[in-house]
Enzyme design. Structure first.
Site, PDB file in Angstrom:
ATOM      1  N   ASN A   1     -62.266-175.261 -22.737  1.00 57.81           N
ATOM      2  CA  ASN A   1     -63.006-174.948 -21.501  1.00 57.81           C
ATOM      3  C   ASN A   1     -64.409-174.406 -21.761  1.00 57.81           C
ATOM      4  O   ASN A   1     -65.310-174.617 -20.960  1.00 57.81           O
ATOM      5  CB  ASN A   1     -62.199-174.003 -20.609  1.00 57.81           C
ATOM      6  CG  ASN A   1     -61.864-172.706 -21.276  1.00 57.81           C
ATOM      7  OD1 ASN A   1     -61.869-172.615 -22.506  1.00 57.81           O
ATOM      8  ND2 ASN A   1     -61.584-171.693 -20.499  1.00 57.81           N
TER       9      ASN A   1
ATOM     10  N   GLY B   1     -56.749-169.340 -26.272  1.00 61.50           N
ATOM     11  CA  GLY B   1     -55.969-170.421 -25.694  1.00 61.50           C
ATOM     12  C   GLY B   1     -54.865-169.870 -24.824  1.00 61.50           C
ATOM     13  O   GLY B   1     -54.963-168.752 -24.314  1.00 61.50           O
TER      14      GLY B   1
ATOM     15  N   GLU C   1     -57.076-164.062 -27.536  1.00 63.07           N
ATOM     16  CA  GLU C   1     -57.728-164.144 -26.213  1.00 63.07           C
ATOM     17  C   GLU C   1     -56.938-165.172 -25.423  1.00 63.07           C
ATOM     18  O   GLU C   1     -57.080-166.375 -25.654  1.00 63.07           O
ATOM     19  CB  GLU C   1     -59.177-164.629 -26.361  1.00 63.07           C
ATOM     20  CG  GLU C   1     -60.058-163.751 -27.205  1.00 63.07           C
ATOM     21  CD  GLU C   1     -60.581-162.532 -26.469  1.00 63.07           C
ATOM     22  OE1 GLU C   1     -60.133-162.268 -25.335  1.00 63.07           O
ATOM     23  OE2 GLU C   1     -61.431-161.842 -27.044  1.00 63.07           O
TER      24      GLU C   1
ATOM     25  N   CYS D   1     -60.773-168.607 -18.414  1.00 59.28           N
ATOM     26  CA  CYS D   1     -59.702-167.616 -18.598  1.00 59.28           C
ATOM     27  C   CYS D   1     -59.941-166.424 -17.689  1.00 59.28           C
ATOM     28  O   CYS D   1     -59.010-165.832 -17.170  1.00 59.28           O
ATOM     29  CB  CYS D   1     -59.647-167.184 -20.049  1.00 59.28           C
ATOM     30  SG  CYS D   1     -61.227-166.627 -20.646  1.00 59.28           S
TER      31      CYS D   1
ATOM     32  N   GLU E   1     -63.592-159.375 -28.424  1.00 56.85           N
ATOM     33  CA  GLU E   1     -64.728-160.111 -28.968  1.00 56.85           C
ATOM     34  C   GLU E   1     -65.980-159.580 -28.283  1.00 56.85           C
ATOM     35  O   GLU E   1     -65.918-158.819 -27.330  1.00 56.85           O
ATOM     36  CB  GLU E   1     -64.568-161.602 -28.698  1.00 56.85           C
ATOM     37  CG  GLU E   1     -63.377-162.203 -29.427  1.00 56.85           C
ATOM     38  CD  GLU E   1     -63.455-163.708 -29.471  1.00 56.85           C
ATOM     39  OE1 GLU E   1     -62.919-164.345 -28.557  1.00 56.85           O
ATOM     40  OE2 GLU E   1     -64.076-164.244 -30.415  1.00 56.85           O
TER      41      GLU E   1
HETATM   42  P1  NAD Z   1     -53.888-174.249 -25.883  1.00 55.72           P
HETATM   43  O1  NAD Z   1     -53.182-173.015 -26.235  1.00 55.72           O
HETATM   44  O2  NAD Z   1     -53.108-175.460 -25.589  1.00 55.72           O
HETATM   45  O3  NAD Z   1     -54.882-174.689 -27.054  1.00 55.72           O
HETATM   46  C1  NAD Z   1     -55.862-173.822 -27.573  1.00 55.72           C
HETATM   47  C2  NAD Z   1     -56.156-174.216 -28.995  1.00 55.72           C
HETATM   48  O4  NAD Z   1     -55.001-174.000 -29.780  1.00 55.72           O
HETATM   49  C3  NAD Z   1     -56.546-175.680 -29.202  1.00 55.72           C
HETATM   50  O5  NAD Z   1     -57.568-175.746 -30.188  1.00 55.72           O
HETATM   51  C4  NAD Z   1     -55.282-176.287 -29.753  1.00 55.72           C
HETATM   52  O6  NAD Z   1     -55.512-177.420 -30.555  1.00 55.72           O
HETATM   53  C5  NAD Z   1     -54.758-175.148 -30.588  1.00 55.72           C
HETATM   54  N1  NAD Z   1     -53.327-175.180 -30.888  1.00 55.72           N
HETATM   55  C6  NAD Z   1     -52.329-175.752 -30.166  1.00 55.72           C
HETATM   56  N2  NAD Z   1     -51.141-175.553 -30.781  1.00 55.72           N
HETATM   57  C7  NAD Z   1     -51.392-174.836 -31.900  1.00 55.72           C
HETATM   58  C8  NAD Z   1     -50.580-174.299 -32.933  1.00 55.72           C
HETATM   59  N3  NAD Z   1     -49.253-174.459 -32.949  1.00 55.72           N
HETATM   60  N4  NAD Z   1     -51.186-173.593 -33.919  1.00 55.72           N
HETATM   61  C9  NAD Z   1     -52.511-173.393 -33.912  1.00 55.72           C
HETATM   62  N5  NAD Z   1     -53.331-173.896 -32.975  1.00 55.72           N
HETATM   63  C10 NAD Z   1     -52.781-174.600 -31.974  1.00 55.72           C
HETATM   64  O7  NAD Z   1     -54.814-173.819 -24.704  1.00 55.72           O
HETATM   65  P2  NAD Z   1     -55.734-174.747 -23.821  1.00 55.72           P
HETATM   66  O8  NAD Z   1     -54.872-175.383 -22.799  1.00 55.72           O
HETATM   67  O9  NAD Z   1     -56.576-175.594 -24.693  1.00 55.72           O
HETATM   68  O10 NAD Z   1     -56.703-173.645 -23.137  1.00 55.72           O
HETATM   69  C11 NAD Z   1     -56.419-173.097 -21.914  1.00 55.72           C
HETATM   70  C12 NAD Z   1     -55.893-171.690 -22.081  1.00 55.72           C
HETATM   71  O11 NAD Z   1     -56.789-170.906 -22.859  1.00 55.72           O
HETATM   72  C13 NAD Z   1     -55.777-170.968 -20.761  1.00 55.72           C
HETATM   73  O12 NAD Z   1     -54.560-170.291 -20.702  1.00 55.72           O
HETATM   74  C14 NAD Z   1     -56.935-169.982 -20.795  1.00 55.72           C
HETATM   75  O13 NAD Z   1     -56.786-168.854 -20.015  1.00 55.72           O
HETATM   76  C15 NAD Z   1     -57.041-169.668 -22.222  1.00 55.72           C
HETATM   77  N6  NAD Z   1     -58.401-169.207 -22.540  1.00 55.72           N
HETATM   78  C16 NAD Z   1     -58.581-167.887 -22.810  1.00 55.72           C
HETATM   79  C17 NAD Z   1     -59.856-167.398 -23.066  1.00 55.72           C
HETATM   80  C18 NAD Z   1     -60.062-165.943 -23.363  1.00 55.72           C
HETATM   81  O14 NAD Z   1     -61.117-165.596 -23.878  1.00 55.72           O
HETATM   82  N7  NAD Z   1     -59.137-165.051 -23.053  1.00 55.72           N
HETATM   83  C19 NAD Z   1     -60.934-168.273 -23.081  1.00 55.72           C
HETATM   84  C20 NAD Z   1     -60.717-169.620 -22.803  1.00 55.72           C
HETATM   85  C21 NAD Z   1     -59.416-170.075 -22.539  1.00 55.72           C
END
Ligand code: NAD
Length: 497
Positions: A168, A244, A266, A300, A477
């Protein structure tokens, strides 16, 4: 549009950008995957693939981590901090100069409106500027042990840091982790989300061109279950910054436990915007619209719950509906007011929330449907949506939708508003709109969140620590606290007489 950018025209007419990196960036150069695999990235505004990139495996991750470990030991850890700062400052300047180019790629890859992407790139340049200036100010402490002893501490870099990035805010999240890690003297391996690989690769090359030694910043692209899992499980990784979803964060935490690797998580949010009846309503309307519709709600820290005092609820919802209905939808490169969501999967998820709500005590005041780019009939779009929820346990109130859907809850008074604000398992950020200065600050104390915005949602910058509590994660962060995430304290004490 905010500036003249010929690449924008090229991308709009051809549907792609020439010369995008298609390899991993390892040890100072682009390389294909060890097993030669590739995958495609999609343009969310047209739902069509527009470029190919490398699909990494554990072998590529191992090469990147070993390169980072070597660079950390031989060149980066012991470089004079002021010199590290100069390299980061040159990178910041280069990123500012090339902001338009990065923004076109970011907009095409993520779907976000071009102006928003441009803001993200400028914010990333600012992150490098901020941490460049911090490199030679990372001081330790002294401890008062009396005349016969000397006690002091050193902030040492933790070593090799892994950065798992979401789709995002690809360049923003990369910069807010990589800049402080490098400033602290760490060497980096980043794994961008599989939906948005390009700007992190471009950033690694830009850093190298700014003088960053080979191996200090590596980027491996690919899917989470392969490259991501291999990276967070690698024994030479000393710290993980993960951004994520909650389930993936939990999986990363389990992997980190095996090697006792430290981490910052995060995760998601369901952040409340609390609007009291004495607020400046114009200010609140602007704030709420930005809080939920920027990046089509895929933030997020989006203000995805409106907690409003009963007296002003109807008037406020009327105004919000008018504004939501007037938002111009379109392909990110046409710089609309609201762009597509990032993937077909994400679109389906958002629509599922609204479809299921039709059987419950929820009124959809506006929006609620899948749509397309009005110019082309293509893309993954969802109408800006407002849903009034009478049950605080409703999934629209409790769960992160990660789309342009605002859930409205009614508060009887300030105490009730605080209770509603604290009523989900997330605690990332919160907004408060009121003209009562004392109440604003009392609410800021009582609302459980990593950051509270008063009378301007998203107020702040790289100077302000960011992160969540409870299911929103832990660690911070940004700010000087973000820099300290990449340091470990070494205390030294000895007898001097
Ligand atoms: P996601 O958890 O599916 O993926 C995030 C990242 O993790 C991607 O790079 C993905 O390839 C990687 N990943 C997936 N499985 C993994 C594993 N087993 N081991 C290591 N890495 C792995 O999340 P998403 O759908 O891409 O992002 C959306 C989510 O992220 C939402 O819940 C959002 O709130 C959160 N988010 C949080 C922040 C914050 O700063 N708090 C910022 C942006 C997004």
């Amino acid at each position: 549009m905010t500036d003249h950018n010929p690449l924008l025209e090229t991308a709009r007419t051809t549907g792609t950008v020439p010369g995008l990196p298609d390899g991993h960036f390892i040890d100072g150069r682009f390389v294909p995957s060890a097993d030669g695999r590739t995958m495609e990235s999609y343009d969310p505004g047209s739902a069509k693939p527009f470029a190919t990139f490398a699909r990494g495996s554990a072998d590529d991750v191992a090469a990147a981590v070993e390169s980072a470990s070597r660079a950390f030991d031989t060149v980066w850890r012991d470089m004079a901090p002021a010199e590290r700062g100069r390299i980061l400052m040159r990178a910041s300047a280069a990123l500012s100069d090339r902001a338009g180019e990065f923004a076109v790629v970011e907009s095409l890859d993520s779907g976000k409106p071009y102006s928003e992407a441009l803001g993200d790139v400028k914010g990333a340049a600012r992150a490098f500027e901020y941490y460049a200036g911090a490199c030679d100010k990372l001081q330790g402490d002294t401890f008062p042990l009396g005349p016969d002893y000397l006690g002091y501490s050193i902030n040492e870099p933790v070593g090799v840091t892994a950065h798992i990035l979401p789709w995002n805010f690809p360049i923003s999240t990369a910069a807010r982790g990589i800049a402080p890690a490098l400033a602290a003297g760490c060497a980096v391996v980043a794994k961008p989300a599989e939906q948005t690989p390009f700007t992190a690769l471009m950033l690694a090359k830009l850093l190298s061109d700014a003088g960053l030694p080979s191996g200090v910043c590596n980027v491996v692209t690919g899917v989470g279950a392969e490259a991501g899992q291999a990276l967070v499980s690698h024994p030479l990784v000393n710290h993980i910054t993960f951004t994520g979803s909650v389930p993936t964060g939990q999986a990363v935490m389990r992997a980190a436990a095996d090697n006792v690797t430290r981490l910052v998580l995060e995760l998601g949010g369901k952040s409340p915007v609390v609007v009291m009846d004495d607020c400046d309503l114009d200010q609140a309307v602007d704030g709420i619209i930005g809080a939920i519709y920027e990046n089509a709600g895929q933030i997020c820290s989006a203000g995805s719950r409106l907690v409003v005092e009963a007296e002003i609820q109807d008037a406020l919802i009327d105004r919000l509906c008018q504004r939501a209905e007037a938002l111009k939808l379109g392909h990110g490169l046409t710089d609309p007011q609201i762009g597509p969501v990032n993937s077909a999967q994400q679109l389906e998820k958002i629509a599922g929330f609204i479809d299921r709500a039709s059987n419950r005590d929820v009124s959809v005041a506006t929006g609620g449907k899948i749509t397309t780019d009005p110019e082309t009939g293509l893309g993954w779009f969802f109408e800006p949506t407002i849903a009034v929820c009478r049950d605080g346990s409703d999934e629209l109130v409790q769960q992160e939708i990660f789309g342009p859907v605002l859930a409205v809850q009614t508060a009887d008074d300030a105490e009730h508003a605080i209770a509603l604000a604290n009523s989900t398992e997330y605690a990332l950020v919160a907004g408060v709109y009121t003209s009562n200065f004392g109440l604003a600050h009392r609410m800021a104390r009582r609302i459980d969140a990593g950051q509270v915005f008063i009378n301007e949602y998203f107020a702040g910058g790289i100077e302000v620590p960011f992160g969540g509590n409870r299911k929103s994660g832990f660690g911070r962060e940004k700010g000087m606290e973000g820099l300290l995430s990449y340091c470990r304290t070494k205390a030294v004490a000895g007898r001097i007489s």
